[in-house]
Write an enzyme that holds these catalytic residues in place. Structure first.
Site, PDB file in Angstrom:
ATOM      1  N   SER A 116       0.924  -1.218  -0.022  1.00 29.24           N
ATOM      2  CA  SER A 116       0.019  -0.010   0.111  1.00 29.24           C
ATOM      3  C   SER A 116       0.868   1.107   0.322  1.00 29.24           C
ATOM      4  O   SER A 116       2.099   1.181   0.213  1.00 29.24           O
ATOM      5  CB  SER A 116      -0.772   0.005   1.427  1.00 29.24           C
ATOM      6  OG  SER A 116      -1.442   1.111   1.598  1.00 29.24           O
ATOM      7  N   TYR A 120      -2.136  -1.486  10.517  1.00 25.50           N
ATOM      8  CA  TYR A 120      -2.059  -1.603   8.972  1.00 25.50           C
ATOM      9  C   TYR A 120      -0.828  -1.086   8.470  1.00 25.50           C
ATOM     10  O   TYR A 120      -0.040  -1.676   7.530  1.00 25.50           O
ATOM     11  CB  TYR A 120      -3.216  -0.799   8.329  1.00 25.50           C
ATOM     12  CG  TYR A 120      -3.650  -0.893   6.726  1.00 25.50           C
ATOM     13  CD1 TYR A 120      -4.062  -2.059   6.307  1.00 25.50           C
ATOM     14  CD2 TYR A 120      -3.064  -0.105   5.846  1.00 25.50           C
ATOM     15  CE1 TYR A 120      -4.402  -2.306   4.887  1.00 25.50           C
ATOM     16  CE2 TYR A 120      -3.399  -0.365   4.406  1.00 25.50           C
ATOM     17  CZ  TYR A 120      -3.844  -1.279   4.150  1.00 25.50           C
ATOM     18  OH  TYR A 120      -4.269  -1.471   2.770  1.00 25.50           O
TER      19      TYR A 120
END
Ligand code: NAD
Length: 262
Positions: free
Chosen positions: A144, A157
């Site tokens: 990401s 995350y």
């Protein structure tokens, strides 16, 4: 050099939805044999059947919880028994949980890290022996922009996505002499169920409107306030999967409308 996935056996985790499903669609369109590995067998099989109908490649669905070592090993074994080997692994399954760190339940931290990091480790560990044996293989981790950048509320995350860079680099060093490559795709915000769910949650946690979450938090760093699409990410996943040599290994590519430039 030509890029080609025809008849390549590609396992994609978390591919009954969102980005993984788009990657599966792209690979099948190029003639690949794709494994839709996801939590719910009927959803995985439904996705696989629809893709097989589209062709020219084909797909099979398997039930796999990527945090469960036995499930991962038996899923990979099932694929090898049916199709002979594994050429490509896309470790894509993922979730998002957002909280300020002092409110982050420890069980949620562990759950998120298990899906992203244990999942990446266990699936890689299961496929690498087959890739080494045949002298080639491509492992792709779904990172990401949060593999490179931090945002509030996303301690688990951001930690997990940064960790995948390290895992890919080690696999690329260990795999080099066997033709086993590993790379990371780093998308910006893509409108999938994972992101739709975050919009009201972040609005609540940050005390701002849902529109502001989209325009300022999600797309504020892009060059054009546009979402990245599942097709954009699938095209990069195609490049990493089909690229035939070790020239492209140990790398991470940001696909984000310019959010985070490195
Ligand atoms: P999604 O929710 O549409 O799909 C995620 C899939 O993973 C689902 O099908 C789900 O069933 C599956 N999954 C969840 N836990 C699993 C487990 N334990 N075992 C097997 N499968 C499991 O989400 P998405 O947006 O397509 O996300 C896919 C990946 O892309 C994730 O790793 C996510 O972190 C990453 N990503 C997403 C975005 C975005 O903006 N959507 C941006 C960057 C990275």
């Amino acid at each position: 050099m030509s890029l080609d996935l025809k008849d390549k056996i590609c396992i994609i985790t978390g591919s009954a939805s969102g980005i993984g499903k788009a990657i599966a669609t792209r690979y099948v369109a190029d003639g690949a044999k794709v494994v839709i590995a996801d939590l719910d067998l009927s959803k995985a099989q439904e996705t696989a059947d629809a893709l097989t109908k589209q062709g020219p490649g084909s797909a099979m669905g398997i039930k796999m919880d990527v945090t469960d070592e036995n499930a991962v090993n038996s899923g990979v074994k099932e694929v090898v028994e049916k199709w002979g080997s594994v050429d490509v692994l896309v470790s894509n399954a993922g979730i998002q949980i957002v909280h300020p760190i002092e409110d982050f339940p420890f069980k949620d931290w562990k759950k998120l890290l298990a899906i992203h990091l244990d999942g990446g480790f266990l699936t890689s560990k299961a496929v690498i022996p087959y890739m080494k044996k045949q002298g080639s293989g491509s492992i792709i981790f779904m990172g990401s922009v949060h593999s490179k950048e931090a945002s509030p509320l996303k301690s688990a995350y951001v930690t997990a996505k940064h960790g995948l860079l390290g895992l890919a680099r080690v696999i690329s060093k260990e795999g080099g002499k066997y033709g086993v490559r590993a790379n990371v795709i780093c998308p910006g915000f893509v409108k999938t169920p994972l992101v739709e769910k975050q919009i009201p949650e972040q609005a609540k946690d940050l005390g701002i409107s849902e529109e502001k979450v989209v325009s300022d938090i999600m797309l504020g760093g892009t060059v054009d306030t546009e979402f990245t699409t599942v097709e954009d990410v699938a095209e990069v996943a195609y490049l990493f999967a089909a690229f035939p040599t070790n020239a492209l290994t140990g790398q991470s590519l940001v696909v984000s409308h310019g959010w985070y430039m490195n």
